[in-house]
Scaffold this motif. Structure first.
Motif, PDB file in Angstrom:
ATOM      1  N   ASP A  71     -11.633  13.420  22.607  1.00 34.63           N
ATOM      2  CA  ASP A  71     -10.843  12.219  22.881  1.00 34.63           C
ATOM      3  C   ASP A  71     -10.462  11.488  21.595  1.00 34.63           C
ATOM      4  O   ASP A  71      -9.344  10.975  21.470  1.00 34.63           O
ATOM      5  N   VAL A  72     -11.385  11.418  20.652  1.00 35.53           N
ATOM      6  CA  VAL A  72     -11.192  10.591  19.462  1.00 35.53           C
ATOM      7  C   VAL A  72     -10.437  11.335  18.362  1.00 35.53           C
ATOM      8  O   VAL A  72      -9.623  10.735  17.659  1.00 35.53           O
ATOM      9  N   VAL A  73     -10.685  12.649  18.224  1.00 40.58           N
ATOM     10  CA  VAL A  73     -10.110  13.389  17.093  1.00 40.58           C
ATOM     11  C   VAL A  73      -9.177  14.498  17.552  1.00 40.58           C
ATOM     12  O   VAL A  73      -8.005  14.538  17.173  1.00 40.58           O
ATOM     13  N   VAL A  74      -9.685  15.417  18.364  1.00 40.11           N
ATOM     14  CA  VAL A  74      -8.935  16.634  18.683  1.00 40.11           C
ATOM     15  C   VAL A  74      -7.650  16.320  19.433  1.00 40.11           C
ATOM     16  O   VAL A  74      -6.557  16.809  19.074  1.00 40.11           O
ATOM     17  N   ASN A  75      -7.734  15.520  20.489  1.00 36.06           N
ATOM     18  CA  ASN A  75      -6.572  15.245  21.340  1.00 36.06           C
ATOM     19  C   ASN A  75      -5.894  13.921  21.025  1.00 36.06           C
ATOM     20  O   ASN A  75      -4.970  13.531  21.729  1.00 36.06           O
ATOM     21  N   SER A  76      -6.346  13.233  20.018  1.00 38.72           N
ATOM     22  CA  SER A  76      -5.771  11.932  19.671  1.00 38.72           C
ATOM     23  C   SER A  76      -4.559  12.111  18.759  1.00 38.72           C
ATOM     24  O   SER A  76      -4.550  12.977  17.877  1.00 38.72           O
ATOM     25  N   GLN A  77      -3.538  11.295  18.982  1.00 42.92           N
ATOM     26  CA  GLN A  77      -2.351  11.349  18.137  1.00 42.92           C
ATOM     27  C   GLN A  77      -2.613  10.775  16.753  1.00 42.92           C
ATOM     28  O   GLN A  77      -1.938  11.119  15.785  1.00 42.92           O
ATOM     29  N   PHE A  78      -3.615   9.906  16.665  1.00 46.20           N
ATOM     30  CA  PHE A  78      -3.884   9.241  15.386  1.00 46.20           C
ATOM     31  C   PHE A  78      -5.372   8.920  15.281  1.00 46.20           C
ATOM     32  O   PHE A  78      -5.954   8.339  16.196  1.00 46.20           O
ATOM     33  N   THR A  79      -5.978   9.302  14.166  1.00 50.84           N
ATOM     34  CA  THR A  79      -7.377   8.995  13.899  1.00 50.84           C
ATOM     35  C   THR A  79      -7.538   8.622  12.431  1.00 50.84           C
ATOM     36  O   THR A  79      -7.168   9.400  11.548  1.00 50.84           O
ATOM     37  N   GLY A  80      -8.062   7.435  12.186  1.00 46.40           N
ATOM     38  CA  GLY A  80      -8.373   7.006  10.824  1.00 46.40           C
ATOM     39  C   GLY A  80      -9.853   7.210  10.545  1.00 46.40           C
ATOM     40  O   GLY A  80     -10.701   6.919  11.391  1.00 46.40           O
ATOM     41  N   ILE A  81     -10.180   7.733   9.366  1.00 42.49           N
ATOM     42  CA  ILE A  81     -11.558   8.030   8.995  1.00 42.49           C
ATOM     43  C   ILE A  81     -11.987   7.064   7.897  1.00 42.49           C
ATOM     44  O   ILE A  81     -11.342   6.987   6.839  1.00 42.49           O
ATOM     45  N   LEU A  82     -13.065   6.340   8.145  1.00 46.19           N
ATOM     46  CA  LEU A  82     -13.535   5.294   7.231  1.00 46.19           C
ATOM     47  C   LEU A  82     -14.996   5.529   6.888  1.00 46.19           C
ATOM     48  O   LEU A  82     -15.762   6.056   7.690  1.00 46.19           O
ATOM     49  N   ALA A 104      -6.090  -0.449  19.487  1.00 46.07           N
ATOM     50  CA  ALA A 104      -6.834   0.698  18.976  1.00 46.07           C
ATOM     51  C   ALA A 104      -8.322   0.501  19.271  1.00 46.07           C
ATOM     52  O   ALA A 104      -8.740  -0.529  19.801  1.00 46.07           O
ATOM     53  N   ASN A 105      -9.120   1.511  18.921  1.00 46.17           N
ATOM     54  CA  ASN A 105     -10.572   1.476  19.126  1.00 46.17           C
ATOM     55  C   ASN A 105     -11.260   1.999  17.884  1.00 46.17           C
ATOM     56  O   ASN A 105     -10.690   2.785  17.113  1.00 46.17           O
ATOM     57  N   ILE A 106     -12.507   1.592  17.696  1.00 46.45           N
ATOM     58  CA  ILE A 106     -13.314   2.078  16.585  1.00 46.45           C
ATOM     59  C   ILE A 106     -14.650   2.541  17.143  1.00 46.45           C
ATOM     60  O   ILE A 106     -15.216   1.916  18.039  1.00 46.45           O
ATOM     61  N   THR A 107     -15.149   3.669  16.631  1.00 50.29           N
ATOM     62  CA  THR A 107     -16.402   4.228  17.132  1.00 50.29           C
ATOM     63  C   THR A 107     -17.083   5.002  16.019  1.00 50.29           C
ATOM     64  O   THR A 107     -16.495   5.278  14.968  1.00 50.29           O
ATOM     65  N   VAL A 108     -18.338   5.377  16.278  1.00 47.88           N
ATOM     66  CA  VAL A 108     -19.127   6.197  15.357  1.00 47.88           C
ATOM     67  C   VAL A 108     -19.684   7.372  16.143  1.00 47.88           C
ATOM     68  O   VAL A 108     -20.247   7.187  17.225  1.00 47.88           O
ATOM     69  N   LEU A 109     -19.529   8.588  15.616  1.00 45.77           N
ATOM     70  CA  LEU A 109     -20.031   9.801  16.254  1.00 45.77           C
ATOM     71  C   LEU A 109     -20.870  10.593  15.250  1.00 45.77           C
ATOM     72  O   LEU A 109     -20.616  10.522  14.044  1.00 45.77           O
ATOM     73  N   PRO A 110     -21.867  11.334  15.724  1.00 45.80           N
ATOM     74  CA  PRO A 110     -22.692  12.129  14.805  1.00 45.80           C
ATOM     75  C   PRO A 110     -21.861  13.154  14.037  1.00 45.80           C
ATOM     76  O   PRO A 110     -21.062  13.883  14.623  1.00 45.80           O
ATOM     77  N   ALA A 136     -16.910   6.087  10.223  1.00 42.65           N
ATOM     78  CA  ALA A 136     -16.409   5.434  11.434  1.00 42.65           C
ATOM     79  C   ALA A 136     -15.008   5.962  11.712  1.00 42.65           C
ATOM     80  O   ALA A 136     -14.275   6.323  10.786  1.00 42.65           O
ATOM     81  N   LEU A 137     -14.644   5.996  12.976  1.00 45.17           N
ATOM     82  CA  LEU A 137     -13.362   6.546  13.397  1.00 45.17           C
ATOM     83  C   LEU A 137     -12.548   5.484  14.117  1.00 45.17           C
ATOM     84  O   LEU A 137     -13.034   4.851  15.057  1.00 45.17           O
ATOM     85  N   VAL A 138     -11.318   5.303  13.685  1.00 41.81           N
ATOM     86  CA  VAL A 138     -10.371   4.408  14.350  1.00 41.81           C
ATOM     87  C   VAL A 138      -9.317   5.287  15.013  1.00 41.81           C
ATOM     88  O   VAL A 138      -8.702   6.119  14.339  1.00 41.81           O
ATOM     89  N   TYR A 139      -9.117   5.129  16.306  1.00 39.40           N
ATOM     90  CA  TYR A 139      -8.164   5.991  17.005  1.00 39.40           C
ATOM     91  C   TYR A 139      -7.276   5.143  17.913  1.00 39.40           C
ATOM     92  O   TYR A 139      -7.676   4.090  18.412  1.00 39.40           O
ATOM     93  N   ALA A 140      -6.055   5.621  18.105  1.00 37.84           N
ATOM     94  CA  ALA A 140      -5.063   4.881  18.877  1.00 37.84           C
ATOM     95  C   ALA A 140      -4.048   5.859  19.448  1.00 37.84           C
ATOM     96  O   ALA A 140      -3.873   6.967  18.919  1.00 37.84           O
ATOM     97  N   PRO A 141      -3.362   5.475  20.534  1.00 35.04           N
ATOM     98  CA  PRO A 141      -2.345   6.373  21.109  1.00 35.04           C
ATOM     99  C   PRO A 141      -1.109   6.515  20.228  1.00 35.04           C
ATOM    100  O   PRO A 141      -0.338   7.450  20.404  1.00 35.04           O
ATOM    101  N   GLU A 142      -0.910   5.589  19.286  1.00 37.13           N
ATOM    102  CA  GLU A 142       0.229   5.650  18.382  1.00 37.13           C
ATOM    103  C   GLU A 142      -0.251   5.519  16.942  1.00 37.13           C
ATOM    104  O   GLU A 142      -1.303   4.942  16.669  1.00 37.13           O
ATOM    105  N   VAL A 143       0.527   6.052  16.020  1.00 34.21           N
ATOM    106  CA  VAL A 143       0.172   5.993  14.603  1.00 34.21           C
ATOM    107  C   VAL A 143       0.181   4.533  14.137  1.00 34.21           C
ATOM    108  O   VAL A 143       1.128   3.793  14.375  1.00 34.21           O
ATOM    109  N   ASN A 144      -0.907   4.146  13.446  1.00 34.82           N
ATOM    110  CA  ASN A 144      -1.026   2.773  12.959  1.00 34.82           C
ATOM    111  C   ASN A 144      -1.713   2.798  11.596  1.00 34.82           C
ATOM    112  O   ASN A 144      -2.898   2.480  11.467  1.00 34.82           O
ATOM    113  N   LEU A 145      -0.962   3.200  10.574  1.00 37.87           N
ATOM    114  CA  LEU A 145      -1.523   3.295   9.230  1.00 37.87           C
ATOM    115  C   LEU A 145      -1.785   1.923   8.630  1.00 37.87           C
ATOM    116  O   LEU A 145      -2.686   1.770   7.795  1.00 37.87           O
TER     117      LEU A 145
END
Length: 230
Positions: A71-82, A104-110, A136-145
């Motif tokens: 959901d956050v990386v593979v199928n997401s249109q946009f993912t920011g890595i921090l 957008a949303n922010i989350t942490v995954l192992p 940390a991962l920031v993901y959104a349905p649209e690109v938001n640089l």
């Protein structure tokens, strides 16, 4: 128990060390658990890695995390890595509120789960290499640089990269693209650019018509004056 929470290989290793404990009395809870799991070969799942009624197994947890990676990386249109450093609970909450303002949303995954899943789906090595240390991962349905650039100004956050579809952008590229106007502004500029030649042509044609009408009026007026003379 630590044996149940760890990988199966860890339980095997520990039980191998303690497998002889079944021959003598023991009062250690971990040893008793290892002996029971090691010797009970009739159980279909001796190390408790599968889900049973009323208990959620490790496979369920792993499957849930794998789905989160999708959901956050593979199928997401946009993912920011921090990279994050020592954020407390209040700071995390403030970040979530700020990110939510940008849809957008922010989350942490192992990182281990992230790398395993990305390897399974054939992700690029450059993307997989981003996941080391506290990320940390920031993901959104649209690109938001611009959001990623904004978060990068936080004292405890560093921008590593952004994944857009199948393309990985570096920090420098993120800053370059984030300086561009938003999509609506670019559309308005494009429409105005396309309309400019049409407006110029209409102005030229209208100007020529006005001149033609003025010239005809002058000729008509001169002919009228000549007819009035005796």
């Amino acid at each position: 128990l630590g044996v149940l929470d760890g990988p199966v290989t860890m339980a095997n290793r520990l039980c191998a060390v303690l497998r002889n404990a079944q021959r003598r009395p023991t009062t250690n809870l971990v040893q008793r658990s290892c002996v029971r799991l090691y010797t009970d070969t009739t159980r279909p799942d001796p190390f408790g890695t599968l889900a049973t009624p009323g208990r959620r197994g490790l496979n369920d947890r792993r499957a849930y995390l794998m789905q989160r990676v999708d959901d956050v990386v593979v199928n997401s249109q946009f993912t920011g890595i921090l990279r994050h450093r020592g954020l407390n609970s209040e700071e995390w909450q403030d970040l979530r509120v700020e990110v939510a303002k940008h849809s957008a949303n922010i989350t942490v995954l192992p990182n281990g789960v992230l790398k395993r899943r990305l390897l399974d789906v054939g992700a690029s090595p450059d993307l997989i290499a981003q996941f080391y240390g506290p990320t940390a991962l920031v993901y959104a349905p649209e690109v938001n640089l611009k959001l990623v650039t904004l978060l990068g100004k936080h004292a405890k956050l560093d921008v590593l990269a952004a994944n857009i579809g199948d393309r990985l952008l570096s920090e420098a590229e993120i800053k370059q693209y984030s300086s561009l106007p938003d999509l609506e502004t670019m559309r308005a500029t494009l429409v105005a650019t396309l309309q400019q030649p049409t407006a110029s042509l209409a102005s030229v044609l209208g100007s020529n018509q006005s001149r033609l009408v003025y010239a005809l009026q002058q000729i008509h007026a001169e002919e009228g004056d000549s007819n009035d003379e005796p």
